[in-house]
Design a protein around this motif. Structure first.
Motif, mmCIF file in Angstrom:
data_model
loop_
_atom_site.group_PDB
_atom_site.id
_atom_site.type_symbol
_atom_site.label_atom_id
_atom_site.label_comp_id
_atom_site.label_asym_id
_atom_site.label_seq_id
_atom_site.Cartn_x
_atom_site.Cartn_y
_atom_site.Cartn_z
ATOM 1 N N GLU A 88 0.844 -1.206 0.000
ATOM 2 C CA GLU A 88 0.000 0.000 0.000
ATOM 3 C C GLU A 88 0.879 1.255 0.000
ATOM 4 N N GLU A 89 1.947 1.244 -0.794
ATOM 5 C CA GLU A 89 2.916 2.339 -0.772
ATOM 6 C C GLU A 89 2.294 3.695 -1.113
ATOM 7 N N GLU A 90 1.271 3.716 -1.946
ATOM 8 C CA GLU A 90 0.693 4.991 -2.374
ATOM 9 C C GLU A 90 -0.078 5.693 -1.257
ATOM 10 N N SER A 91 -0.635 4.912 -0.340
ATOM 11 C CA SER A 91 -1.580 5.496 0.612
ATOM 12 C C SER A 91 -1.012 5.726 2.008
ATOM 13 N N ILE A 92 0.144 5.153 2.354
ATOM 14 C CA ILE A 92 0.634 5.174 3.733
ATOM 15 C C ILE A 92 0.876 6.595 4.239
ATOM 16 N N THR A 93 1.581 7.396 3.468
ATOM 17 C CA THR A 93 1.906 8.757 3.903
ATOM 18 C C THR A 93 0.638 9.590 4.075
ATOM 19 N N SER A 146 5.239 -7.061 2.369
ATOM 20 C CA SER A 146 5.058 -6.204 1.191
ATOM 21 C C SER A 146 6.275 -6.275 0.272
ATOM 22 N N THR A 147 6.012 -6.248 -1.020
ATOM 23 C CA THR A 147 7.095 -6.324 -2.012
ATOM 24 C C THR A 147 7.338 -4.979 -2.689
ATOM 25 N N ASP A 148 6.572 -3.953 -2.323
ATOM 26 C CA ASP A 148 6.789 -2.621 -2.886
ATOM 27 C C ASP A 148 7.594 -1.780 -1.891
ATOM 28 N N ARG A 149 7.452 -0.478 -1.906
ATOM 29 C CA ARG A 149 8.224 0.413 -1.043
ATOM 30 C C ARG A 149 7.521 0.702 0.286
ATOM 31 N N SER A 150 6.554 -0.087 0.650
ATOM 32 C CA SER A 150 5.785 0.187 1.870
ATOM 33 C C SER A 150 6.680 0.322 3.096
ATOM 34 N N ASP A 155 9.926 1.005 3.284
ATOM 35 C CA ASP A 155 10.786 2.185 3.177
ATOM 36 C C ASP A 155 10.036 3.437 3.620
ATOM 37 N N ILE A 156 8.781 3.535 3.221
ATOM 38 C CA ILE A 156 7.972 4.693 3.597
ATOM 39 C C ILE A 156 7.706 4.703 5.095
ATOM 40 N N ILE A 157 7.457 3.532 5.679
ATOM 41 C CA ILE A 157 7.237 3.447 7.127
ATOM 42 C C ILE A 157 8.496 3.886 7.878
ATOM 43 N N GLU A 158 9.652 3.480 7.387
ATOM 44 C CA GLU A 158 10.916 3.898 8.007
ATOM 45 C C GLU A 158 11.088 5.419 7.929
ATOM 46 N N GLU A 159 10.747 5.999 6.803
ATOM 47 C CA GLU A 159 10.842 7.458 6.647
ATOM 48 C C GLU A 159 9.915 8.174 7.621
ATOM 49 N N LEU A 160 8.697 7.665 7.771
ATOM 50 C CA LEU A 160 7.747 8.281 8.704
ATOM 51 C C LEU A 160 8.237 8.136 10.143
ATOM 52 N N HIS A 161 8.852 6.991 10.440
ATOM 53 C CA HIS A 161 9.374 6.759 11.788
ATOM 54 C C HIS A 161 10.491 7.756 12.132
ATOM 55 N N GLN A 162 11.306 8.076 11.145
ATOM 56 C CA GLN A 162 12.389 9.035 11.367
ATOM 57 C C GLN A 162 11.856 10.444 11.597
ATOM 58 N N LYS A 163 10.707 10.742 10.992
ATOM 59 C CA LYS A 163 10.135 12.084 11.122
ATOM 60 C C LYS A 163 9.234 12.233 12.344
ATOM 61 N N SER A 164 8.643 11.138 12.805
ATOM 62 C CA SER A 164 7.667 11.238 13.890
ATOM 63 C C SER A 164 7.892 10.145 14.928
ATOM 64 N N ASP A 165 7.876 10.543 16.196
ATOM 65 C CA ASP A 165 7.999 9.577 17.297
ATOM 66 C C ASP A 165 6.738 8.746 17.474
ATOM 67 N N HIS A 166 5.666 9.133 16.807
ATOM 68 C CA HIS A 166 4.403 8.427 16.953
ATOM 69 C C HIS A 166 4.337 7.164 16.092
ATOM 70 N N VAL A 167 5.262 7.028 15.158
ATOM 71 C CA VAL A 167 5.199 5.918 14.197
ATOM 72 C C VAL A 167 6.063 4.754 14.672
ATOM 73 N N ARG A 168 5.459 3.587 14.704
ATOM 74 C CA ARG A 168 6.185 2.348 14.974
ATOM 75 C C ARG A 168 5.919 1.390 13.816
ATOM 76 N N VAL A 181 9.627 -12.091 12.283
ATOM 77 C CA VAL A 181 9.682 -10.640 12.196
ATOM 78 C C VAL A 181 11.103 -10.231 11.834
ATOM 79 N N GLU A 182 11.264 -9.585 10.706
ATOM 80 C CA GLU A 182 12.598 -9.204 10.231
ATOM 81 C C GLU A 182 13.122 -7.961 10.940
ATOM 82 N N GLN A 183 12.228 -7.016 11.214
ATOM 83 C CA GLN A 183 12.703 -5.754 11.792
ATOM 84 C C GLN A 183 11.560 -5.085 12.552
ATOM 85 N N THR A 184 11.907 -4.395 13.627
ATOM 86 C CA THR A 184 10.930 -3.675 14.429
ATOM 87 C C THR A 184 11.435 -2.266 14.688
ATOM 88 N N LEU A 185 10.557 -1.286 14.534
ATOM 89 C CA LEU A 185 10.923 0.109 14.813
ATOM 90 C C LEU A 185 10.331 0.510 16.157
#
Length: 311
Positions: free
Chosen positions: A12-17, A43-47, A49-62, A307-311
């Motif tokens: 769902e890479e288009e809608s996450i942000t 997910s096999t798209d950029r989903s 990557d986008i979650i990681e970007e949001l996590h870096q910008k906001s403490d609310h994102v896990r 689970v490969e990775q946790t933020l």
């Protein structure tokens, strides 16, 4: 923390942000303390990557990233395990669930003391191939579960008291039946709220049509059996086994009496072999129930996800 928003997603890479921005605006306007937990279900798209970007910008994102696609139930299970909010909100990532519903869902849990509030998309923008199976499924689910006031068991937009998500086990494909699972766990105050259904903005639906409809019925049958006989399998298998053994034994006895009086040769009658087969099957059913009582239905590895990775 007031609210945990748990969002399982797959490609769902288009809608996450856009979705997070919408949630962020609603939370800030209502002065909620909150976290948003995105679970990328292989997910096999950029989903991710986008979650990681949001996590870096906001403490609310896990975030939680699965190595492969497991399904919605495993994603919810892991999200529930991490949730810290007093109220847990689940929604889909495709923008078809409106974050504007969150304040009222939160109020119903906190002020009206509901254990669980399920969304009801009264007006839907889905094709007939999806809405018709959904209506048939929900009618059956209401009948089996006894929760007569819910029109849409499978709506992704739901609100829970934290105690509910910490005391139910969502596995396999049982996310459709979370209200039923909650009821079986003793959380009986279950409500419903009419919510707005947004037309899908990006991508394609992951809905699998009639195949998913059939699987839904099989899952419902499984859940009913496990909730009724899961901890007492001897009650069903033992009863069936005893009944079949008794019928077979009675038939064999009648044939034996007939032989004693010279009315027939037992081995010349097909009923003799049918009676023996019935006794054997009855014995197998009985032993199945006995073994079922010895073996716990709960596997230690049933919810062991990679689970490969946790933020």
């Amino acid at each position: 923390m007031d609210i945990s928003v748990v969002i399982p997603l797959y490609n769902e890479e288009e809608s996450i942000t856009e979705l997070f921005s919408w949630i962020e605006r609603v939370m800030d306007e209502n002065h909620f303390t909150y976290e948003v937990i995105f679970i990328s279900d292989g997910s096999t798209d950029r989903s991710w990557d986008i979650i990681e970007e949001l996590h870096q910008k906001s403490d609310h994102v896990r975030g939680i990233k699965f190595r492969r696609n497991y399904g919605k139930s495993p994603a919810l299970y892991c999200g529930f395990a991490e949730a810290q909010g007093d109220v847990v909100i689940t929604m889909d990532a495709d923008l078809q669930d409106s974050p504007d519903e969150i304040p009222e869902l939160y109020r119903m849990i906190k002020e009206e003391k509901y254990d669980l509030v399920s969304g009801y998309k009264q007006k839907r923008y889905d094709p007939l191939s999806k809405t018709l199976p959904t209506k048939l499924f929900n009618a059956t689910a209401r009948k089996v579960s006894g929760i007569d006031n819910l029109h849409d068991f499978n709506c992704g937009l739901k609100a829970y008291r934290r105690d509910v998500v910490k005391n139910i086990e969502v596995y396999g494909e049982m996310h459709r039946y979370i209200p039923y699972l909650a009821k079986q766990a003793g959380f009986n105050k279950i409500g419903e709220k009419v919510v707005q259904h947004q037309a899908r903005k990006y991508g394609e639906s992951k809905f699998m049509g009639w195949n998913r409809f059939v699987n839904g019925y099989l899952d419902l049958l499984t859940l009913w059996f496990l909730s009724t006989f899961g901890k007492k399998p001897m009650h069903v298998f033992g009863f069936l086994g005893s009944l079949m053994f008794f019928i077979g034994f009675l038939a064999t006895l009648i044939l034996a009496i007939g032989k004693l009086f010279g009315l027939l040769w037992i081995t010349d009658s097909p009923y003799f072999y049918l009676a023996l087969t019935t006794m054997v099957i009855g014995t197998q059913f009985f032993l199945t129930g006995f073994l079922g009582d010895l073996i716990s239905r709960s596997s230690q590895n049933r919810n062991d996800y990679q689970v490969e990775q946790t933020l």
